[in-house]
Design an enzyme around this catalytic site. Structure first.
Site, short mmCIF file in Angstrom:
data_model
loop_
_atom_site.label_atom_id
_atom_site.label_comp_id
_atom_site.label_asym_id
_atom_site.label_seq_id
_atom_site.Cartn_x
_atom_site.Cartn_y
_atom_site.Cartn_z
CB CYS A 1 -5.91 -15.06 1.02
SG CYS A 1 -6.91 -15.53 -0.39
NE ARG B 1 -1.94 -11.35 3.25
CZ ARG B 1 -0.68 -11.50 2.92
NH1 ARG B 1 0.19 -10.56 3.24
NH2 ARG B 1 -0.26 -12.56 2.28
CD1 TRP C 1 -7.58 -9.78 -4.33
CD2 TRP C 1 -6.58 -11.55 -5.27
NE1 TRP C 1 -7.19 -9.42 -5.60
CE2 TRP C 1 -6.58 -10.49 -6.20
CE3 TRP C 1 -6.02 -12.77 -5.65
CZ2 TRP C 1 -6.03 -10.60 -7.47
CZ3 TRP C 1 -5.47 -12.88 -6.93
CH2 TRP C 1 -5.48 -11.80 -7.81
CG ASN D 1 -2.26 -16.42 1.20
OD1 ASN D 1 -2.56 -16.16 0.05
ND2 ASN D 1 -1.23 -15.89 1.80
N GLY D 2 -3.04 -18.84 -1.12
CA GLY D 2 -2.15 -19.42 -2.13
C GLY D 2 -2.95 -20.16 -3.17
CD GLU E 1 4.62 4.58 -8.31
OE1 GLU E 1 4.72 3.60 -9.05
OE2 GLU E 1 4.07 4.53 -7.20
CE LYS F 1 0.60 4.18 -6.33
NZ LYS F 1 1.90 3.52 -6.34
CD GLU G 1 -1.76 1.18 -7.54
OE1 GLU G 1 -1.77 -0.05 -7.42
OE2 GLU G 1 -0.79 1.87 -7.20
CG HIS H 1 9.35 7.72 -31.68
ND1 HIS H 1 9.91 7.86 -32.93
CD2 HIS H 1 10.21 8.30 -30.81
CE1 HIS H 1 11.07 8.47 -32.81
NE2 HIS H 1 11.28 8.76 -31.53
CE LYS I 1 1.01 -2.20 0.90
NZ LYS I 1 1.13 -1.26 -0.23
C1 F6R Z 1 1.32 -0.35 -6.62
C2 F6R Z 1 1.63 -1.49 -5.81
C3 F6R Z 1 2.10 -2.73 -6.50
C4 F6R Z 1 3.33 -3.29 -5.78
C5 F6R Z 1 3.73 -4.64 -6.38
C6 F6R Z 1 4.99 -5.19 -5.73
O1 F6R Z 1 0.91 0.74 -5.85
O2 F6R Z 1 1.55 -1.46 -4.62
O3 F6R Z 1 2.37 -2.49 -7.83
O4 F6R Z 1 4.36 -2.36 -5.88
O5 F6R Z 1 2.70 -5.57 -6.23
O6 F6R Z 1 4.83 -5.39 -4.38
P1 F6R Z 1 6.06 -5.54 -3.41
O7 F6R Z 1 6.80 -4.27 -3.43
O8 F6R Z 1 5.47 -5.86 -2.06
O9 F6R Z 1 6.89 -6.68 -3.94
#
Ligand code: F6R
Length: 610
Positions: free
Chosen positions: A2, A27, A74, A100-101, A483, A487, A490, A506, A605
């Site tokens: 949000c 967000r 969100w 937000n929250g 990682e 990527k 997501e 395994h 994010k």
């Molecule tokens: C993946 C991604 C998320 C963040 C995670 C932590 O591409 O962006 O997995 O890495 O939500 O976020 P931060 O680093 O802001 O604490």
């Protein structure tokens, strides 16, 4: 999670709010809404879906007003419908609130409010806010009503309210969700993050947990949880508005991938230029004595930042000889972690606002640990709660999938491991200087690596329709395999698993057949031969191998269907390089599959809820 934007001004703010929301869309993008006070009227426009739909509606309904708030959602409580979109109103129709929250006690509050005759129109937890404020307004002004509302709330929140009968006034409050005040010239703003404010100001006041703020076009009053007012002292933000623009790229993610060499170099410069002759970077100075005799390190983080933490474990244990554990922040907080005497907790976070990470570090500090944070957003909650901070210089990261924040975190972890090794007399000044010189050369190697972007794009065409991927890496590149898989998952919604290559036999080896692309990181280093053996095992079972490897590696060329070429660097630096083709691969596959790269479904994010 949000996005919130509001302004008290002397000009029309409807368009300004929509522009602010565009910067916050990462967000959340389930629904969006704006409310403005116009003359004696409160006008609200809300739409399901993206900001573009809201923007059209704001124009077509002719929304105007000089006091206003906007929200991009969100969804947590209630589906992403227009009815559940913010702003929410009270019963009198005077108030509009964005939030937000999560208000955890919303059911109890709602029941109480319904008992008093309040009618609700959404399924959200947030809707209790305007009704509670309405109750308190009976005998107080808006600021007082919000101050009285805050102690009744359990959970996390940043919210802002406007009142039809009080044009020119915005009141906001925060607890564990971010809210920043922007100071303008004859107008002031509130937003969920600094990046949303850069178009209008670089002067900001960070609100502390539990604070309430009242804004007018000319004044900012901040009231603490104890009811006392404190001076609203503005700080200047280092970022500028240009950094939040796409700059000719189709996607922020592509821009942010390309920005990595410069971001890594800038991060190095920030810390190393200011280091003393012992290579003690200034960020470590506040806890230098503690670090000299630190017994154990626990790294806490989430998602991509957690992967950076796994690389950090390798580096710190090898160089500084301190045992390191890496914990998911969301798990750490619900265990009974054993914290040794002289225990350092390192939190890694791009946003500095991830709720799980904040909760974990608060728990660790309460148990006596020292807290060092590696954070990208200056002034974020994490930076303000830490004993020491090492900033990354990635600049604003807008794409939901983290890229440049990750590589700058890796760079800082390099410096942390070198700094710890120096403080503990495990490395000489000369050795450290040589290592730092190596870090200085990383920028050119990253640039060279990114030159192969078209080659990766062609490779992506070959694999874009596969429904599953396996990513394998060993040693310091095992986290890079994780990682790479994250990527891909997501942004392209393709199932992918990352594994330490030695673990393949395994279990995951059962998955291998002619349809499964297996990405193997096989660059020169301590476990290179082992990676080659793992490739043999995959090949023997008909798997299709994409190898991240040196362009001239004949052994790899014999085994791999496709090589994603990378320049050769020292093993310890290789994660900084090897992750680049994997970011590009997921980017191109997502593009070929027609995915919304910068705003992948269901994701947001900065995860400020549990
Ligand atoms: C993946 C991604 C998320 C963040 C995670 C932590 O591409 O962006 O997995 O890495 O939500 O976020 P931060 O680093 O802001 O604490």
């Amino acid at each position: 999670m949000c996005g919130i934007f509001g302004s008290a001004a002397r000009r029309d703010v409807a368009d300004l709010i929509v522009r602010g929301l565009r910067h916050l869309e990462y967000r959340g993008y389930d629904s969006a809404g704006v409310a403005v006070v116009d003359g004696g009227d409160l006008k609200v426009v809300r739409r399901e879906g993206r900001i573009d739909r809201l923007a059209e509606a704001v124009v077509s309904t002719g929304l105007h007003g000089s006091t206003g708030i906007g929200h991009t959602r969100w969804a947590t409580h209630g589906e992403s419908t227009e009815r559940n979109a913010h702003p929410h109103r009270d019963g009198s129709g005077n108030l509009a609130v964005i939030h937000n929250g999560i208000i955890e006690n919303h059911e109890v509050l709602r029941e109480r409010l319904v008992g008093r005759g309040h009618a609700f129109s959404s399924e959200t937890d947030s809707e209790v806010l305007p009704h509670l404020i309405e109750e308190h307004l009976k005998d107080q002004d808006l600021l007082g009503a919000v101050c009285s509302t805050v102690p009744e709330l359990i959970g996390t929140f940043a919210f802002v309210v406007i009142d039809r009968t009080r044009p020119g006034v915005l009141v906001g409050a925060r607890r564990d969700s971010p809210l920043v005040v922007g100071i303008g010239d004859g107008e002031n703003y509130l937003a969920s993050d600094v990046a949303a404010l850069l178009e209008v100001t670089r002067d900001v006041v960070y609100l502390e947990n539990g604070e309430v703020v009242e804004l007018t076009p000319d004044s900012v009053r901040v009231i603490g949880p104890d009811g006392r007012e404190r001076p609203a002292v503005a700080e200047r933000v280092e970022w500028d508005a240009e950094a939040t623009a796409k700059g000719g790229y189709r996607h922020f993610m592509a821009k942010e991938i390309d920005e990595q060499p410069a971001a890594v170099a800038k991060t190095l410069k920030r810390h190393v230029d200011a280091a003393d002759e012992r290579f003690l970077v200034p960020g470590l100075a506040p806890i230098a004595d503690f670090l000299r005799s630190v017994q154990r390190v626990t790294i806490v983080a989430c998602g991509t930042s957690w992967h950076a933490g796994l690389v950090g474990k390798f580096l710190i244990e090898e160089r500084a000889g301190v045992p390191v554990e890496v914990d998911y922040a969301s798990e750490f907080r619900y265990r009974d972690p054993i914290l040794a005497d002289r225990h350092l907790v390192v939190a890694i976070s791009q946003s500095g606002e991830t709720l799980d990470t904040l909760a974990a570090v608060r728990d660790a500090r309460a148990r006596g640990a020292k807290l060092l944070s590696i954070v990208n957003v200056q002034g974020s909650s994490l930076t303000r709660e830490s004993d020491a901070v090492l900033l990354t210089d990635a600049g604003p990261e807008i794409g939901v999938a983290s890229t440049k924040a990750f590589t700058t975190q890796l760079l800082v972890l390099q410096l942390l491991s070198l700094g710890l090794a120096r403080l503990r007399d495990r490395r000489s000044v000369e050795e450290t200087r040589a290592a730092v010189d190596g870090l200085r050369r990383v920028r050119a190697k990253m640039e060279e690596c990114l030159e192969a972007r078209d080659e990766v794009a062609r490779a992506a065409e070959r694999y874009a329709r596969a429904s599953d991927f396996l990513f394998l890496g060993r040693g310091v590149n095992y986290p890079i395999a994780l990682e790479g898989a994250l990527k891909l998952k997501e942004i392209s919604y393709v199932h992918a698993e990352g594994y330490p290559a030695g673990e393949m036999k395994h279990g995951p080896i059962a998955l291998i057949d002619r349809s499964l692309p297996v990405v193997v990181i096989a660059t020169p280093g301590r476990v290179y031969e082992k990676a080659i053996s793992n490739m043999q095992e995959v090949k023997a079972r008909g798997g299709r191998i994409l190898a991240v490897a040196a362009a001239d590696d004949a052994a790899v060329a014999k085994l791999a269907e496709t090589v994603l070429p990378v320049p050769v660097v020292d093993d310890s630096l290789s994660p900084l390089i090897n992750v680049l083709p994997l970011q590009l691969l997921s980017y191109w596959i997502a593009d070929l599959r027609g995915c919304d790269i910068d705003k992948p479904r269901n994701l947001a994010k900065s995860v400020t809820v549990e």
